[in-house]
Design an enzyme around this catalytic site. Sequence first.
Site, PDB file in Angstrom:
ATOM      1  N   TYR A  23       0.811  -1.219   0.000  1.00 24.08           N
ATOM      2  CA  TYR A  23       0.000   0.000   0.000  1.00 24.08           C
ATOM      3  C   TYR A  23       0.847   1.273   0.000  1.00 24.08           C
ATOM      4  O   TYR A  23       0.345   2.362  -0.264  1.00 24.08           O
ATOM      5  CB  TYR A  23      -0.935   0.042   1.214  1.00 24.08           C
ATOM      6  CG  TYR A  23      -2.049  -0.992   1.189  1.00 24.08           C
ATOM      7  CD1 TYR A  23      -2.209  -1.857   0.126  1.00 24.08           C
ATOM      8  CD2 TYR A  23      -2.947  -1.087   2.242  1.00 24.08           C
ATOM      9  CE1 TYR A  23      -3.212  -2.795   0.108  1.00 24.08           C
ATOM     10  CE2 TYR A  23      -3.964  -2.029   2.229  1.00 24.08           C
ATOM     11  CZ  TYR A  23      -4.091  -2.890   1.158  1.00 24.08           C
ATOM     12  OH  TYR A  23      -5.085  -3.817   1.135  1.00 24.08           O
ATOM     13  N   ASP A  52     -11.067  -8.672   7.656  1.00 26.64           N
ATOM     14  CA  ASP A  52     -12.458  -8.521   7.195  1.00 26.64           C
ATOM     15  C   ASP A  52     -13.136  -9.881   7.084  1.00 26.64           C
ATOM     16  O   ASP A  52     -14.300 -10.032   7.449  1.00 26.64           O
ATOM     17  CB  ASP A  52     -12.510  -7.823   5.834  1.00 26.64           C
ATOM     18  CG  ASP A  52     -12.713  -6.324   5.973  1.00 26.64           C
ATOM     19  OD1 ASP A  52     -12.394  -5.792   7.064  1.00 26.64           O
ATOM     20  OD2 ASP A  52     -13.170  -5.682   5.011  1.00 26.64           O
ATOM     21  N   ASP A  60      -2.995 -18.227   2.069  1.00 24.01           N
ATOM     22  CA  ASP A  60      -4.143 -18.936   1.489  1.00 24.01           C
ATOM     23  C   ASP A  60      -4.693 -19.963   2.472  1.00 24.01           C
ATOM     24  O   ASP A  60      -5.915 -20.099   2.642  1.00 24.01           O
ATOM     25  CB  ASP A  60      -3.774 -19.574   0.143  1.00 24.01           C
ATOM     26  CG  ASP A  60      -2.376 -20.193   0.127  1.00 24.01           C
ATOM     27  OD1 ASP A  60      -1.638 -20.008   1.106  1.00 24.01           O
ATOM     28  OD2 ASP A  60      -2.032 -20.867  -0.861  1.00 24.01           O
ATOM     29  N   LYS A  92       3.598 -15.561   2.690  1.00 23.99           N
ATOM     30  CA  LYS A  92       3.553 -16.353   1.456  1.00 23.99           C
ATOM     31  C   LYS A  92       5.006 -16.633   1.089  1.00 23.99           C
ATOM     32  O   LYS A  92       5.497 -16.279   0.005  1.00 23.99           O
ATOM     33  CB  LYS A  92       2.804 -15.545   0.374  1.00 23.99           C
ATOM     34  CG  LYS A  92       2.469 -16.333  -0.879  1.00 23.99           C
ATOM     35  CD  LYS A  92       1.377 -17.365  -0.675  1.00 23.99           C
ATOM     36  CE  LYS A  92       1.147 -18.150  -1.946  1.00 23.99           C
ATOM     37  NZ  LYS A  92       0.357 -19.361  -1.741  1.00 23.99           N
ATOM     38  N   ASP A 101      -5.435  -6.780   5.879  1.00 21.90           N
ATOM     39  CA  ASP A 101      -6.640  -6.074   5.442  1.00 21.90           C
ATOM     40  C   ASP A 101      -7.714  -7.095   5.057  1.00 21.90           C
ATOM     41  O   ASP A 101      -8.876  -7.030   5.489  1.00 21.90           O
ATOM     42  CB  ASP A 101      -6.269  -5.194   4.239  1.00 21.90           C
ATOM     43  CG  ASP A 101      -7.368  -4.230   3.853  1.00 21.90           C
ATOM     44  OD1 ASP A 101      -8.414  -4.225   4.523  1.00 21.90           O
ATOM     45  OD2 ASP A 101      -7.185  -3.493   2.871  1.00 21.90           O
TER      46      ASP A 101
END
Length: 407
Positions: A179, A287, A259, A227, A283
Amino acid sequence: MPTKKPPQRALTESNGTMTALKDGAQPSAAARVRRSGSEKLTITILPGDGIGPEVCNEAVRVLRSLGTFHNTEFHFQEKLIGGAAIRATGNPLPEDTLRACLESDAVLLGAVGAPEFDHLPGPQKPEAGLLAIRTALGGFANLRPAVSFRSTADCSPLRRSIVEGADIMFVRELLGGLYFAQPRGFSEDDASAFNTMRYSTEEIERVAIVAFDLARTRRKKVTSVDKANVLETSQLWRRTVNEVGRAYPDVKLDHVYVDACAMHLVTAPTRFDVVLTENLFGDILSDEAAAITGSIGMLSSATVGGDVNLYEPVHGSAPDIAGKGIANPLGAITSAAMLLRHSAGMVHEAADLEAAIQQVLENGYRTVDLASASGGKEHVVGTAEMGALVEQAFSAMLERRFAYHAV
Ligand code: NAD
Protein backbone atom coordinates in the site's frame (compact mmCIF):
# COMPACT_ATOMS: atom_id res chain seq x y z
CA MET A 1 2.25 23.14 13.78
CA PRO A 2 0.73 21.34 16.76
CA THR A 3 3.28 19.93 19.22
CA LYS A 4 3.70 16.19 19.09
CA LYS A 5 3.76 14.05 22.22
CA PRO A 6 6.62 11.57 22.65
CA PRO A 7 5.74 8.19 21.08
CA GLN A 8 3.63 5.90 23.23
CA ARG A 9 4.54 2.34 23.93
CA ALA A 10 1.94 0.21 22.34
CA LEU A 11 0.93 -2.18 25.05
CA THR A 12 0.53 -2.83 28.70
CA GLU A 13 0.92 -6.23 30.27
CA SER A 14 -1.68 -7.73 32.53
CA ASN A 15 0.21 -6.68 35.65
CA GLY A 16 -0.05 -3.07 34.53
CA THR A 17 3.66 -2.59 33.82
CA MET A 18 4.74 -1.37 30.42
CA THR A 19 6.54 -3.67 28.00
CA ALA A 20 9.31 -2.36 25.81
CA LEU A 21 8.35 -1.67 22.23
CA LYS A 22 11.74 -0.70 20.85
CA ASP A 23 14.81 1.07 22.11
CA GLY A 24 14.09 4.66 22.99
CA ALA A 25 10.33 4.22 23.35
CA GLN A 26 8.80 6.33 26.10
CA PRO A 27 6.27 5.27 28.73
CA SER A 28 2.74 6.15 27.62
CA ALA A 29 1.29 9.47 28.67
CA ALA A 30 -1.12 7.59 30.92
CA ALA A 31 1.73 5.83 32.68
CA ARG A 32 3.59 9.11 33.08
CA VAL A 33 0.68 10.98 34.67
CA ARG A 34 -0.02 8.00 36.88
CA ARG A 35 3.51 7.94 38.22
CA SER A 36 3.47 11.69 38.82
CA GLY A 37 0.27 11.18 40.84
CA SER A 38 -1.93 13.59 38.90
CA GLU A 39 -4.12 10.72 37.58
CA LYS A 40 -5.60 12.58 34.67
CA LEU A 41 -6.36 11.09 31.28
CA THR A 42 -7.32 13.33 28.37
CA ILE A 43 -9.34 11.55 25.70
CA THR A 44 -10.23 13.31 22.45
CA ILE A 45 -13.57 12.15 21.06
CA LEU A 46 -14.09 12.47 17.30
CA PRO A 47 -17.76 11.52 16.76
CA GLY A 48 -17.71 12.26 13.02
CA ASP A 49 -20.77 11.55 10.87
CA GLY A 50 -23.90 9.42 10.64
CA ILE A 51 -24.07 6.92 13.50
CA GLY A 52 -20.59 8.01 14.71
CA PRO A 53 -21.96 10.48 17.31
CA GLU A 54 -24.65 7.98 18.42
CA VAL A 55 -22.20 5.16 19.16
CA CYS A 56 -19.54 7.51 20.61
CA ASN A 57 -22.10 8.82 23.13
CA GLU A 58 -22.51 5.31 24.49
CA ALA A 59 -18.77 4.62 24.67
CA VAL A 60 -18.28 7.89 26.57
CA ARG A 61 -21.21 7.13 28.87
CA VAL A 62 -19.54 3.86 29.86
CA LEU A 63 -16.10 5.44 30.32
CA ARG A 64 -17.61 8.21 32.45
CA SER A 65 -19.12 5.65 34.80
CA LEU A 66 -15.60 4.27 35.40
CA GLY A 67 -14.51 7.73 36.57
CA THR A 68 -16.80 7.45 39.62
CA PHE A 69 -14.97 4.30 40.81
CA HIS A 70 -11.41 4.88 39.72
CA ASN A 71 -9.13 7.61 40.99
CA THR A 72 -8.24 8.57 37.44
CA GLU A 73 -9.89 11.75 36.25
CA PHE A 74 -11.12 11.35 32.69
CA HIS A 75 -11.15 14.54 30.69
CA PHE A 76 -13.16 14.26 27.46
CA GLN A 77 -12.84 16.82 24.72
CA GLU A 78 -14.99 16.55 21.61
CA LYS A 79 -13.65 17.70 18.22
CA LEU A 80 -14.85 17.76 14.64
CA ILE A 81 -13.78 15.41 11.87
CA GLY A 82 -15.13 14.31 8.49
CA GLY A 83 -18.36 15.72 7.06
CA ALA A 84 -19.24 17.48 10.33
CA ALA A 85 -15.89 19.31 10.14
CA ILE A 86 -16.37 20.19 6.46
CA ARG A 87 -19.75 21.75 7.24
CA ALA A 88 -18.30 23.83 10.08
CA THR A 89 -14.85 24.72 8.73
CA GLY A 90 -14.52 23.52 5.14
CA ASN A 91 -11.74 21.09 6.20
CA PRO A 92 -12.23 17.36 7.03
CA LEU A 93 -9.44 17.56 9.63
CA PRO A 94 -9.27 21.07 11.12
CA GLU A 95 -5.99 22.19 12.71
CA ASP A 96 -7.73 22.49 16.09
CA THR A 97 -8.76 18.81 15.92
CA LEU A 98 -5.29 17.67 14.93
CA ARG A 99 -3.67 19.66 17.75
CA ALA A 100 -6.12 18.31 20.35
CA CYS A 101 -5.49 14.72 19.21
CA LEU A 102 -1.71 15.06 19.29
CA GLU A 103 -1.85 16.55 22.79
CA SER A 104 -4.19 13.93 24.26
CA ASP A 105 -3.57 10.53 25.84
CA ALA A 106 -5.87 8.66 23.45
CA VAL A 107 -8.30 9.33 20.61
CA LEU A 108 -11.69 7.63 20.22
CA LEU A 109 -13.31 8.02 16.81
CA GLY A 110 -16.87 7.18 15.69
CA ALA A 111 -17.08 7.09 11.89
CA VAL A 112 -16.81 9.47 8.95
CA GLY A 113 -18.59 9.74 5.62
CA ALA A 114 -21.82 11.31 4.41
CA PRO A 115 -23.60 10.91 1.05
CA GLU A 116 -23.82 14.69 0.52
CA PHE A 117 -20.03 14.76 0.03
CA ASP A 118 -19.78 11.71 -2.24
CA HIS A 119 -19.42 13.89 -5.36
CA LEU A 120 -16.29 15.68 -4.03
CA PRO A 121 -12.77 14.71 -5.15
CA GLY A 122 -10.93 12.37 -2.75
CA PRO A 123 -8.88 14.92 -0.79
CA GLN A 124 -12.01 16.97 -0.02
CA LYS A 125 -14.18 14.06 1.12
CA PRO A 126 -14.87 13.38 4.82
CA GLU A 127 -12.81 10.17 4.55
CA ALA A 128 -9.71 12.29 3.82
CA GLY A 129 -9.92 13.48 7.44
CA LEU A 130 -9.78 9.89 8.65
CA LEU A 131 -6.73 9.03 6.56
CA ALA A 132 -5.04 12.26 7.69
CA ILE A 133 -5.59 11.64 11.40
CA ARG A 134 -4.38 8.04 11.11
CA THR A 135 -1.24 9.24 9.36
CA ALA A 136 -0.65 12.09 11.84
CA LEU A 137 -0.94 9.81 14.87
CA GLY A 138 1.53 7.45 13.21
CA GLY A 139 0.39 4.07 14.55
CA PHE A 140 2.05 1.18 12.73
CA ALA A 141 0.13 -1.73 14.29
CA ASN A 142 -3.58 -2.20 13.85
CA LEU A 143 -5.20 -4.48 16.42
CA ARG A 144 -8.53 -6.02 15.46
CA PRO A 145 -10.23 -8.55 17.68
CA ALA A 146 -12.68 -11.06 16.19
CA VAL A 147 -14.59 -12.74 19.00
CA SER A 148 -17.57 -15.07 18.93
CA PHE A 149 -19.77 -14.72 22.01
CA ARG A 150 -21.76 -17.78 23.06
CA SER A 151 -24.98 -15.74 23.10
CA THR A 152 -24.58 -14.38 19.57
CA ALA A 153 -22.82 -17.30 17.85
CA ASP A 154 -25.95 -17.98 15.79
CA CYS A 155 -25.66 -14.50 14.20
CA SER A 156 -22.60 -15.68 12.25
CA PRO A 157 -23.18 -17.05 8.77
CA LEU A 158 -20.83 -19.85 9.89
CA ARG A 159 -22.13 -22.75 12.00
CA ARG A 160 -22.16 -22.28 15.80
CA SER A 161 -20.04 -25.44 16.15
CA ILE A 162 -17.33 -23.74 14.08
CA VAL A 163 -17.28 -20.23 15.56
CA GLU A 164 -18.17 -20.75 19.21
CA GLY A 165 -15.15 -19.99 21.39
CA ALA A 166 -13.23 -18.20 18.64
CA ASP A 167 -11.22 -15.31 20.10
CA ILE A 168 -8.68 -13.94 17.63
CA MET A 169 -6.57 -10.81 17.81
CA PHE A 170 -5.24 -9.64 14.46
CA VAL A 171 -2.07 -7.57 14.54
CA ARG A 172 -1.76 -6.01 11.11
CA GLU A 173 1.24 -3.98 9.96
CA LEU A 174 -0.26 -0.69 8.83
CA LEU A 175 2.35 1.60 7.34
CA GLY A 176 4.33 -0.59 4.95
CA GLY A 177 4.08 -3.18 2.19
CA LEU A 178 2.18 -2.95 -1.05
CA TYR A 179 0.00 0.00 0.00
CA PHE A 180 2.93 2.38 0.54
CA ALA A 181 6.17 1.20 -1.08
CA GLN A 182 7.54 2.92 -4.18
CA PRO A 183 7.68 2.74 -7.13
CA ARG A 184 4.02 2.47 -8.00
CA GLY A 185 1.98 3.72 -10.93
CA PHE A 186 1.03 3.16 -14.54
CA SER A 187 3.33 2.67 -17.51
CA GLU A 188 3.67 5.53 -19.96
CA ASP A 189 1.26 3.95 -22.43
CA ASP A 190 -1.17 3.19 -19.61
CA ALA A 191 -1.24 -0.44 -20.69
CA SER A 192 0.25 -1.79 -17.47
CA ALA A 193 0.34 -0.86 -13.81
CA PHE A 194 2.64 -1.78 -10.94
CA ASN A 195 2.94 -1.68 -7.15
CA THR A 196 5.89 -2.60 -4.97
CA MET A 197 5.84 -4.97 -2.03
CA ARG A 198 8.72 -3.95 0.23
CA TYR A 199 9.46 -4.45 3.93
CA SER A 200 12.50 -3.64 6.03
CA THR A 201 13.65 -5.79 8.95
CA GLU A 202 12.90 -2.91 11.30
CA GLU A 203 9.30 -2.55 10.09
CA ILE A 204 8.74 -6.26 10.64
CA GLU A 205 10.47 -6.35 14.03
CA ARG A 206 8.44 -3.56 15.59
CA VAL A 207 5.06 -5.04 14.66
CA ALA A 208 6.20 -8.54 15.64
CA ILE A 209 7.12 -7.22 19.09
CA VAL A 210 3.58 -5.85 19.45
CA ALA A 211 2.16 -9.27 18.53
CA PHE A 212 4.40 -11.22 20.94
CA ASP A 213 3.76 -8.77 23.79
CA LEU A 214 0.03 -9.12 23.21
CA ALA A 215 0.21 -12.92 23.08
CA ARG A 216 1.80 -12.88 26.52
CA THR A 217 -1.34 -11.23 27.87
CA ARG A 218 -3.57 -13.81 26.14
CA ARG A 219 -3.14 -17.52 25.31
CA LYS A 220 0.54 -17.21 24.39
CA LYS A 221 0.36 -18.18 20.75
CA VAL A 222 1.36 -16.19 17.64
CA THR A 223 0.47 -17.34 14.14
CA SER A 224 2.48 -15.42 11.57
CA VAL A 225 0.96 -15.20 8.10
CA ASP A 226 3.05 -14.98 4.94
CA LYS A 227 3.55 -16.35 1.46
CA ALA A 228 7.17 -17.38 1.97
CA ASN A 229 6.96 -20.09 -0.70
CA VAL A 230 6.64 -17.35 -3.36
CA LEU A 231 7.56 -13.87 -2.04
CA GLU A 232 10.97 -12.59 -0.91
CA THR A 233 9.28 -10.05 1.41
CA SER A 234 7.57 -13.00 3.09
CA GLN A 235 10.90 -14.83 3.46
CA LEU A 236 12.32 -11.78 5.26
CA TRP A 237 9.08 -11.56 7.27
CA ARG A 238 9.35 -15.20 8.42
CA ARG A 239 13.07 -14.96 9.25
CA THR A 240 12.57 -11.74 11.24
CA VAL A 241 9.52 -13.03 13.12
CA ASN A 242 11.51 -16.15 14.06
CA GLU A 243 14.32 -13.95 15.38
CA VAL A 244 11.95 -11.78 17.43
CA GLY A 245 10.23 -14.94 18.67
CA ARG A 246 13.49 -16.20 20.21
CA ALA A 247 13.10 -13.51 22.90
CA TYR A 248 9.68 -14.95 23.78
CA PRO A 249 10.31 -18.63 24.60
CA ASP A 250 7.01 -18.75 26.51
CA VAL A 251 5.03 -17.86 23.36
CA LYS A 252 4.32 -20.59 20.81
CA LEU A 253 4.97 -19.44 17.24
CA ASP A 254 3.71 -21.01 14.06
CA HIS A 255 3.71 -19.88 10.43
CA VAL A 256 0.81 -20.25 8.02
CA TYR A 257 0.62 -19.35 4.33
CA VAL A 258 -1.98 -16.68 3.66
CA ASP A 259 -4.14 -18.94 1.49
CA ALA A 260 -4.24 -21.65 4.16
CA CYS A 261 -5.00 -18.99 6.79
CA ALA A 262 -8.00 -17.78 4.79
CA MET A 263 -9.33 -21.33 4.83
CA HIS A 264 -8.63 -22.03 8.52
CA LEU A 265 -10.44 -18.83 9.53
CA VAL A 266 -13.74 -20.22 8.28
CA THR A 267 -13.15 -23.90 9.05
CA ALA A 268 -11.30 -23.80 12.39
CA PRO A 269 -11.12 -20.23 13.76
CA THR A 270 -10.61 -21.47 17.33
CA ARG A 271 -7.07 -22.60 16.39
CA PHE A 272 -5.90 -18.95 16.40
CA ASP A 273 -4.89 -16.62 19.22
CA VAL A 274 -2.78 -13.69 17.91
CA VAL A 275 -2.51 -13.53 14.10
CA LEU A 276 0.41 -11.42 12.87
CA THR A 277 0.20 -10.19 9.28
CA GLU A 278 1.64 -7.70 6.86
CA ASN A 279 -0.58 -4.89 5.56
CA LEU A 280 -2.41 -6.36 2.54
CA PHE A 281 -2.92 -9.85 3.98
CA GLY A 282 -4.18 -8.33 7.24
CA ASP A 283 -6.64 -6.07 5.44
CA ILE A 284 -8.28 -9.04 3.75
CA LEU A 285 -8.07 -11.62 6.54
CA SER A 286 -9.38 -9.34 9.31
CA ASP A 287 -12.46 -8.52 7.19
CA GLU A 288 -12.98 -12.20 6.51
CA ALA A 289 -12.76 -12.94 10.23
CA ALA A 290 -15.49 -10.35 10.87
CA ALA A 291 -17.93 -13.04 9.75
CA ILE A 292 -17.16 -14.85 13.01
CA THR A 293 -18.76 -12.12 15.12
CA GLY A 294 -22.12 -11.87 13.33
CA SER A 295 -22.44 -8.08 12.87
CA ILE A 296 -20.13 -5.33 11.70
CA GLY A 297 -21.52 -3.28 14.60
CA MET A 298 -19.63 -5.53 17.05
CA LEU A 299 -16.14 -4.93 15.68
CA SER A 300 -13.57 -2.73 17.37
CA SER A 301 -10.01 -1.68 16.57
CA ALA A 302 -6.96 0.05 17.97
CA THR A 303 -4.06 1.56 16.09
CA VAL A 304 -0.99 1.66 18.29
CA GLY A 305 2.72 2.38 18.27
CA GLY A 306 2.58 6.01 17.11
CA ASP A 307 2.42 9.28 19.03
CA VAL A 308 -1.11 8.71 20.33
CA ASN A 309 -3.19 5.54 20.05
CA LEU A 310 -6.39 5.69 18.01
CA TYR A 311 -9.46 3.60 18.88
CA GLU A 312 -12.41 3.19 16.52
CA PRO A 313 -15.19 0.77 15.66
CA VAL A 314 -14.63 -0.90 12.29
CA HIS A 315 -17.98 0.10 10.80
CA GLY A 316 -18.65 3.26 8.80
CA SER A 317 -21.18 6.05 9.28
CA ALA A 318 -24.12 3.84 8.16
CA PRO A 319 -26.20 6.66 6.60
CA ASP A 320 -29.08 4.19 6.08
CA ILE A 321 -29.74 3.96 9.84
CA ALA A 322 -28.26 7.27 11.08
CA GLY A 323 -30.52 9.28 13.39
CA LYS A 324 -32.86 6.34 14.04
CA GLY A 325 -31.31 5.39 17.39
CA ILE A 326 -30.91 1.74 16.37
CA ALA A 327 -27.17 1.45 15.68
CA ASN A 328 -25.23 -1.17 17.59
CA PRO A 329 -22.84 0.71 19.94
CA LEU A 330 -20.90 -2.40 21.03
CA GLY A 331 -18.09 -1.91 18.49
CA ALA A 332 -17.51 1.58 19.89
CA ILE A 333 -17.80 0.35 23.49
CA THR A 334 -15.31 -2.48 22.93
CA SER A 335 -13.01 0.08 21.31
CA ALA A 336 -13.27 1.97 24.61
CA ALA A 337 -12.31 -1.26 26.42
CA MET A 338 -9.22 -1.45 24.18
CA LEU A 339 -8.44 2.14 25.13
CA LEU A 340 -8.57 1.23 28.82
CA ARG A 341 -6.24 -1.71 28.22
CA HIS A 342 -3.72 -0.17 25.84
CA SER A 343 -3.64 3.54 26.72
CA ALA A 344 -4.76 3.69 30.36
CA GLY A 345 -3.13 0.54 31.72
CA MET A 346 -6.51 -0.46 33.23
CA VAL A 347 -6.43 -4.09 32.18
CA HIS A 348 -8.82 -5.34 34.85
CA GLU A 349 -11.36 -2.62 34.13
CA ALA A 350 -11.11 -3.42 30.40
CA ALA A 351 -11.83 -7.07 31.16
CA ASP A 352 -14.78 -6.02 33.35
CA LEU A 353 -16.19 -3.96 30.51
CA GLU A 354 -15.88 -6.85 28.06
CA ALA A 355 -17.54 -9.15 30.60
CA ALA A 356 -20.35 -6.59 31.09
CA ILE A 357 -21.04 -6.64 27.33
CA GLN A 358 -21.17 -10.43 27.35
CA GLN A 359 -23.53 -10.38 30.31
CA VAL A 360 -25.96 -8.00 28.59
CA LEU A 361 -25.97 -10.21 25.50
CA GLU A 362 -26.41 -13.35 27.66
CA ASN A 363 -29.44 -11.64 29.22
CA GLY A 364 -30.97 -11.55 25.73
CA TYR A 365 -30.63 -7.86 24.84
CA ARG A 366 -29.85 -7.17 21.19
CA THR A 367 -29.73 -4.21 18.86
CA VAL A 368 -31.70 -4.85 15.71
CA ASP A 369 -28.70 -5.95 13.60
CA LEU A 370 -28.11 -8.91 15.94
CA ALA A 371 -31.76 -9.64 16.67
CA SER A 372 -32.81 -10.01 13.07
CA ALA A 373 -29.89 -12.35 12.43
CA SER A 374 -30.84 -14.57 15.36
CA GLY A 375 -34.54 -14.90 14.68
CA GLY A 376 -35.74 -11.78 16.50
CA LYS A 377 -36.68 -13.66 19.68
CA GLU A 378 -34.72 -11.47 22.08
CA HIS A 379 -35.36 -8.08 23.70
CA VAL A 380 -34.63 -5.59 20.93
CA VAL A 381 -33.18 -2.35 22.27
CA GLY A 382 -31.97 0.91 20.75
CA THR A 383 -28.48 2.40 20.83
CA ALA A 384 -28.92 4.39 24.05
CA GLU A 385 -30.67 1.56 25.88
CA MET A 386 -27.88 -0.86 24.95
CA GLY A 387 -25.32 1.67 26.23
CA ALA A 388 -27.26 2.09 29.48
CA LEU A 389 -27.50 -1.69 29.99
CA VAL A 390 -23.76 -2.11 29.50
CA GLU A 391 -23.08 0.80 31.84
CA GLN A 392 -25.27 -0.78 34.55
CA ALA A 393 -23.58 -4.18 34.22
CA PHE A 394 -20.12 -2.56 34.15
CA SER A 395 -20.86 -0.44 37.24
CA ALA A 396 -22.03 -3.53 39.11
CA MET A 397 -18.75 -5.29 38.26
CA LEU A 398 -16.67 -2.29 39.27
CA GLU A 399 -18.57 -2.01 42.53
CA ARG A 400 -17.66 -5.61 43.35
CA ARG A 401 -14.03 -5.10 42.31
CA PHE A 402 -13.54 -1.91 44.30
CA ALA A 403 -15.51 -3.18 47.34
CA TYR A 404 -13.21 -6.22 47.35
CA HIS A 405 -10.11 -4.02 47.20
CA ALA A 406 -11.45 -1.83 50.00
CA VAL A 407 -11.72 -4.80 52.41
P1 NAD B 1 -21.06 1.01 6.87
O1 NAD B 1 -20.18 0.24 7.80
O2 NAD B 1 -21.35 2.40 7.25
O3 NAD B 1 -22.45 0.24 6.69
C1 NAD B 1 -22.55 -1.06 6.11
C2 NAD B 1 -23.88 -1.72 6.59
O4 NAD B 1 -23.72 -2.11 7.96
C3 NAD B 1 -25.08 -0.78 6.55
O5 NAD B 1 -26.22 -1.51 6.21
C4 NAD B 1 -25.21 -0.29 7.97
O6 NAD B 1 -26.51 0.06 8.35
C5 NAD B 1 -24.68 -1.48 8.78
N1 NAD B 1 -24.03 -1.04 10.02
C6 NAD B 1 -22.82 -0.43 10.12
N2 NAD B 1 -22.54 -0.16 11.39
C7 NAD B 1 -23.59 -0.59 12.11
C8 NAD B 1 -23.88 -0.57 13.50
N3 NAD B 1 -23.04 -0.05 14.40
N4 NAD B 1 -25.07 -1.08 13.90
C9 NAD B 1 -25.92 -1.61 13.01
N5 NAD B 1 -25.70 -1.67 11.69
C10 NAD B 1 -24.53 -1.16 11.24
O7 NAD B 1 -20.36 0.95 5.43
P2 NAD B 1 -20.80 1.69 4.07
O8 NAD B 1 -22.28 1.71 3.95
O9 NAD B 1 -19.99 1.04 3.03
O10 NAD B 1 -20.25 3.19 4.19
C11 NAD B 1 -21.04 4.31 4.63
C12 NAD B 1 -20.14 5.51 4.80
O11 NAD B 1 -19.18 5.24 5.83
C13 NAD B 1 -19.33 5.84 3.54
O12 NAD B 1 -19.27 7.23 3.43
C14 NAD B 1 -17.96 5.24 3.82
O13 NAD B 1 -16.93 5.90 3.13
C15 NAD B 1 -17.85 5.47 5.32
N6 NAD B 1 -16.96 4.54 6.01
C16 NAD B 1 -16.27 5.04 7.06
C17 NAD B 1 -15.48 4.20 7.83
C18 NAD B 1 -14.79 4.77 9.02
O14 NAD B 1 -15.11 5.88 9.43
N7 NAD B 1 -13.86 4.05 9.66
C19 NAD B 1 -15.39 2.83 7.53
C20 NAD B 1 -16.14 2.34 6.46
C21 NAD B 1 -16.93 3.21 5.70
